[in-house]
Scaffold this motif. Structure first.
Motif, PDB file in Angstrom:
ATOM      1  N   GLY A   1      37.611  21.207  37.565  1.00  0.00           N
ATOM      2  CA  GLY A   1      36.851  22.113  38.420  1.00  0.00           C
ATOM      3  C   GLY A   1      37.486  22.393  39.767  1.00  0.00           C
ATOM      4  O   GLY A   1      36.791  22.675  40.750  1.00  0.00           O
ATOM      5  N   VAL A   2      38.803  22.321  39.827  1.00  0.00           N
ATOM      6  CA  VAL A   2      39.505  22.537  41.096  1.00  0.00           C
ATOM      7  C   VAL A   2      39.847  24.010  41.246  1.00  0.00           C
ATOM      8  O   VAL A   2      40.541  24.583  40.403  1.00  0.00           O
ATOM      9  CB  VAL A   2      40.788  21.691  41.166  1.00  0.00           C
ATOM     10  CG1 VAL A   2      41.578  22.017  42.431  1.00  0.00           C
ATOM     11  CG2 VAL A   2      40.445  20.204  41.131  1.00  0.00           C
ATOM     12  N   ASP A   3      39.351  24.633  42.293  1.00  0.00           N
ATOM     13  CA  ASP A   3      39.631  26.031  42.587  1.00  0.00           C
ATOM     14  C   ASP A   3      41.041  26.138  43.167  1.00  0.00           C
ATOM     15  O   ASP A   3      41.328  25.498  44.185  1.00  0.00           O
ATOM     16  CB  ASP A   3      38.607  26.548  43.594  1.00  0.00           C
ATOM     17  CG  ASP A   3      38.755  28.047  43.874  1.00  0.00           C
ATOM     18  OD1 ASP A   3      39.766  28.648  43.430  1.00  0.00           O
ATOM     19  OD2 ASP A   3      37.883  28.591  44.555  1.00  0.00           O
ATOM     20  N   PRO A   4      41.923  26.937  42.547  1.00  0.00           N
ATOM     21  CA  PRO A   4      43.278  27.093  43.111  1.00  0.00           C
ATOM     22  C   PRO A   4      43.263  27.544  44.566  1.00  0.00           C
ATOM     23  O   PRO A   4      44.156  27.188  45.341  1.00  0.00           O
ATOM     24  CB  PRO A   4      43.911  28.153  42.201  1.00  0.00           C
ATOM     25  CG  PRO A   4      43.187  28.015  40.898  1.00  0.00           C
ATOM     26  CD  PRO A   4      41.767  27.663  41.275  1.00  0.00           C
ATOM     27  N   ALA A   5      42.240  28.314  44.939  1.00  0.00           N
ATOM     28  CA  ALA A   5      42.143  28.763  46.332  1.00  0.00           C
ATOM     29  C   ALA A   5      41.921  27.584  47.272  1.00  0.00           C
ATOM     30  O   ALA A   5      42.388  27.596  48.422  1.00  0.00           O
ATOM     31  CB  ALA A   5      41.008  29.773  46.483  1.00  0.00           C
ATOM     32  N   ALA A   6      41.211  26.559  46.788  1.00  0.00           N
ATOM     33  CA  ALA A   6      40.990  25.372  47.623  1.00  0.00           C
ATOM     34  C   ALA A   6      42.286  24.603  47.821  1.00  0.00           C
ATOM     35  O   ALA A   6      42.549  24.071  48.916  1.00  0.00           O
ATOM     36  CB  ALA A   6      39.932  24.472  46.982  1.00  0.00           C
ATOM     37  N   VAL A   7      43.109  24.540  46.771  1.00  0.00           N
ATOM     38  CA  VAL A   7      44.417  23.886  46.904  1.00  0.00           C
ATOM     39  C   VAL A   7      45.301  24.665  47.866  1.00  0.00           C
ATOM     40  O   VAL A   7      45.984  24.088  48.718  1.00  0.00           O
ATOM     41  CB  VAL A   7      45.100  23.755  45.525  1.00  0.00           C
ATOM     42  CG1 VAL A   7      46.503  23.171  45.676  1.00  0.00           C
ATOM     43  CG2 VAL A   7      44.267  22.884  44.597  1.00  0.00           C
ATOM     44  N   ASP A   8      45.272  25.998  47.741  1.00  0.00           N
ATOM     45  CA  ASP A   8      46.070  26.842  48.625  1.00  0.00           C
ATOM     46  C   ASP A   8      45.644  26.641  50.084  1.00  0.00           C
ATOM     47  O   ASP A   8      46.489  26.530  50.981  1.00  0.00           O
ATOM     48  CB  ASP A   8      45.915  28.306  48.221  1.00  0.00           C
ATOM     49  CG  ASP A   8      46.755  29.238  49.081  1.00  0.00           C
ATOM     50  OD1 ASP A   8      47.994  29.125  49.050  1.00  0.00           O
ATOM     51  OD2 ASP A   8      46.174  30.084  49.799  1.00  0.00           O
ATOM     52  N   ALA A   9      44.339  26.575  50.318  1.00  0.00           N
ATOM     53  CA  ALA A   9      43.842  26.365  51.681  1.00  0.00           C
ATOM     54  C   ALA A   9      44.271  25.005  52.210  1.00  0.00           C
ATOM     55  O   ALA A   9      44.621  24.857  53.390  1.00  0.00           O
ATOM     56  CB  ALA A   9      42.316  26.485  51.699  1.00  0.00           C
ATOM     57  N   LEU A  10      44.253  24.008  51.334  1.00  0.00           N
ATOM     58  CA  LEU A  10      44.695  22.665  51.726  1.00  0.00           C
ATOM     59  C   LEU A  10      46.140  22.680  52.201  1.00  0.00           C
ATOM     60  O   LEU A  10      46.472  22.142  53.263  1.00  0.00           O
ATOM     61  CB  LEU A  10      44.538  21.720  50.541  1.00  0.00           C
ATOM     62  CG  LEU A  10      45.119  20.320  50.693  1.00  0.00           C
ATOM     63  CD1 LEU A  10      44.287  19.499  51.664  1.00  0.00           C
ATOM     64  CD2 LEU A  10      45.195  19.610  49.343  1.00  0.00           C
ATOM     65  N   LEU A  11      47.005  23.319  51.416  1.00  0.00           N
ATOM     66  CA  LEU A  11      48.426  23.316  51.748  1.00  0.00           C
ATOM     67  C   LEU A  11      48.709  24.165  52.989  1.00  0.00           C
ATOM     68  O   LEU A  11      49.540  23.800  53.826  1.00  0.00           O
ATOM     69  CB  LEU A  11      49.232  23.830  50.557  1.00  0.00           C
ATOM     70  CG  LEU A  11      49.122  22.977  49.285  1.00  0.00           C
ATOM     71  CD1 LEU A  11      49.922  23.590  48.156  1.00  0.00           C
ATOM     72  CD2 LEU A  11      49.565  21.548  49.537  1.00  0.00           C
ATOM     73  N   ARG A  12      48.032  25.304  53.120  1.00  0.00           N
ATOM     74  CA  ARG A  12      48.251  26.152  54.291  1.00  0.00           C
ATOM     75  C   ARG A  12      47.802  25.471  55.573  1.00  0.00           C
ATOM     76  O   ARG A  12      48.493  25.516  56.599  1.00  0.00           O
ATOM     77  CB  ARG A  12      47.521  27.488  54.118  1.00  0.00           C
ATOM     78  CG  ARG A  12      48.233  28.475  53.191  1.00  0.00           C
ATOM     79  CD  ARG A  12      47.608  29.856  53.220  1.00  0.00           C
ATOM     80  NE  ARG A  12      46.300  29.865  52.571  1.00  0.00           N
ATOM     81  CZ  ARG A  12      45.137  29.882  53.197  1.00  0.00           C
ATOM     82  NH1 ARG A  12      45.102  29.867  54.531  1.00  0.00           N
ATOM     83  NH2 ARG A  12      43.994  29.898  52.533  1.00  0.00           N
TER      84      ARG A  12
END
Length: 227
Positions: A50-61
């Motif tokens: 259930g991990v949203d790719p957008a959440a990962v992107d926000a984490l890295l940014r």
């Protein structure tokens, strides 16, 4: 092997981190996580997580900004949003490649928790994660019959490393990670006080070296079949 160094408890490696100021330790920890980044963003995660790719992107940014050791509220918010995923409420039995994604996420959680203090121990814990995963990948490859692209190149690399790296008795990924780590730490320590070395031309070279290494990890992981 006579004279072999223990990469798990090596005074030379630890001394570099002790010599760093807080902001420098943050940069060093970030670069360690950068070396684990490709599997996190380029391997598809299981739907059940259930991990949203957008959440990962926000984490890295958010995680690549304000590398000064201070608390990063944007990063804390990104961590909170990511932590709402079902992944964090269930027991996971990951595939081999998925274990790298989970450990990379764990590294970001450790870094976010360390900000505001960024002690030597906290910093070394994050950096140790990259070392440990590199060795884990080497040992897994050695025990597997799977042919990983580039193994001949890896052998040539190992034949040419210096005696210091060779003394750890590591295979390709373990040795290469320590080599890139050493270059990163040397540049960070040489930078003037208050300078974010990663914004310089030399810093871009460090980022490129970490990214190249990270893509090699990804390529190796993709060679192993998924059950």
């Amino acid at each position: 092997m006579a004279g072999q160094s223990d990469w798990r408890d090596d005074e030379t490696l630890s001394a570099r981190i002790r010599a760093m100021r807080r902001g420098q330790r943050h940069q060093a920890a970030y670069l360690a996580l950068r070396r684990l980044q490709a599997p996190l963003i380029l391997l598809e995660m299981p739907q059940g997580w259930g991990v949203d790719p957008a959440a990962v992107d926000a984490l890295l940014r958010s995680g690549e900004t304000h590398l000064d050791g201070d608390v990063n509220e944007d990063l804390q918010q990104a961590i909170a949003e990511l932590s709402a995923a079902p992944l964090f409420e269930s027991e996971i039995e990951p595939e081999f490649a998925e274990s790298f994604q989970l450990e990379a996420i764990s590294g970001w959680l450790m870094l976010a928790e360390a900000l505001g203090e960024m002690t030597e121990v906290q910093t070394e814990t994050v950096i140790y994660l990259a070392r440990e995963l590199a060795d884990y990948l080497d040992r897994y490859m050695e025990s597997s019959l799977t042919v990983v692209e580039g193994e001949a190149i890896h052998e040539r690399y190992l034949a040419g490393i210096d005696d210091r790296l060779r003394s750890y008795g590591l295979d390709y990924f373990g040795s290469r990670n320590l080599e890139v780590e050493g270059v990163c730490h040397k540049a960070i320590l040489a930078a003037p006080e208050g300078e974010d070395v990663l914004s310089s031309a030399e810093g871009h070279e460090l980022l490129n070296a970490c990214d190249e290494y990270s893509r090699q990890i990804l390529s190796a992981l993709q060679a192993f079949p998924v059950d």
